[in-house]
Design an enzyme around this catalytic site. Sequence first.
Site, PDB file in Angstrom:
ATOM      1  N   HIS A 104       7.607   1.334  -1.261  1.00 44.48           N
ATOM      2  CA  HIS A 104       7.952   2.859  -1.415  1.00 44.48           C
ATOM      3  C   HIS A 104       8.330   3.515  -0.026  1.00 44.48           C
ATOM      4  CE1 HIS A 104       6.608   3.452  -5.578  1.00 44.48           C
ATOM      5  NE2 HIS A 104       5.463   3.281  -5.552  1.00 44.48           N
TER       6      HIS A 104
ATOM      7  N   ASP B 165       4.362   5.531 -11.132  1.00 39.14           N
ATOM      8  CA  ASP B 165       5.801   5.180 -10.935  1.00 39.14           C
ATOM      9  C   ASP B 165       6.606   5.478 -12.134  1.00 39.14           C
ATOM     10  OD1 ASP B 165       5.253   4.925  -8.269  1.00 39.14           O
ATOM     11  OD2 ASP B 165       4.871   2.770  -8.497  1.00 39.14           O
TER      12      ASP B 165
ATOM     13  N   HIS C 192       2.851  -3.080  -2.184  1.00 38.46           N
ATOM     14  CA  HIS C 192       3.617  -2.081  -3.058  1.00 38.46           C
ATOM     15  C   HIS C 192       4.063  -0.592  -2.464  1.00 38.46           C
ATOM     16  CE1 HIS C 192       4.079   0.059  -7.312  1.00 38.46           C
ATOM     17  NE2 HIS C 192       3.587   1.150  -6.268  1.00 38.46           N
ATOM     18  N   GLU C 193       3.035   0.057  -1.438  1.00 36.61           N
ATOM     19  CA  GLU C 193       3.259   1.117  -0.943  1.00 36.61           C
ATOM     20  C   GLU C 193       4.347   0.889   0.136  1.00 36.61           C
ATOM     21  OE1 GLU C 193       1.932   3.621  -2.526  1.00 36.61           O
ATOM     22  OE2 GLU C 193       0.709   2.560  -3.717  1.00 36.61           O
TER      23      GLU C 193
HETATM   24 ZN   LIG Z   1       4.077   3.101  -6.707  1.00 39.92          ZN
END
Ligand SMILES: [Zn+2]
Length: 248
Positions: A63, A160, A59-60
């Site tokens: 980003h 988020d 997930h990171e």
């Molecule tokens: Zn996030």
Amino acid sequence: MPTRGGSIRLFRIFGIEVFLHWSWFLVAVYEVQMMRSRYSSLAWPVLEYLGLFAMVTMHEFGHALACRQTGGVAEKIFLWPLGGIAFVSPPPRPGAMLWSIAAGPLVNVALVPIFWIALHLAANAGWPNDNLDAFLVLTWLGRINLGLLIFNLLPIYPLDGGQILRSLLWFPFGEIRSLFIATAIGLAGGAALLLAAVWFQSFWIGFMAFFLLSRAIVGWKQARYLRAEEAEQTRVLAPELPEKKALL
Ligand SMILES: [Zn+2]
């Protein structure tokens, strides 16, 4: 907040360094013990917990890589008991900001059909009878992925969802007013989460609420700073610096 001082450097991919805070190990031992009862041996809850943090790391990276794509800077990811933080500096444009934030939850969206297919194949292969522990790990990781996705999309700044809301509000309201509105909603949401923590008597929800509230206050102060700066009209003279963000 995790600091570099208390963190171990795990690895580096695509020029992005991943750090793990020491407190992660303490919470990992506790969490693995909590999950222990649903498995036949200790290896399986360990695998589930590592799987959870593998998903958090992906997930990171969503980003960080999206931020790079927009021409921004992203070099570090921190993992700690509450999850992950990608330190990113996207160019100060709402579109670049929006893509850098949305790419994280989109990783979880992409994982939904992957888990669905994997669970389907595992069920057809007879895992619920022959390989129950592995099937349970897969089932729980699928549920956790969905839970992470829903929680992350709550419109509570700095989650988020709250940052996506801020980016969308940036288009009609501009950089500063959008930050005021999003952080005000974040403060209200953080307070509601605090009440939920008291109601459910949950330490972790309370800890998360305090963390979110402290970040929402930083966001609110940043909006005030930007407004004061604009009032002094120094921004037209000074070179525009990209906003440093910590995405969860
Ligand atoms: Zn996030």
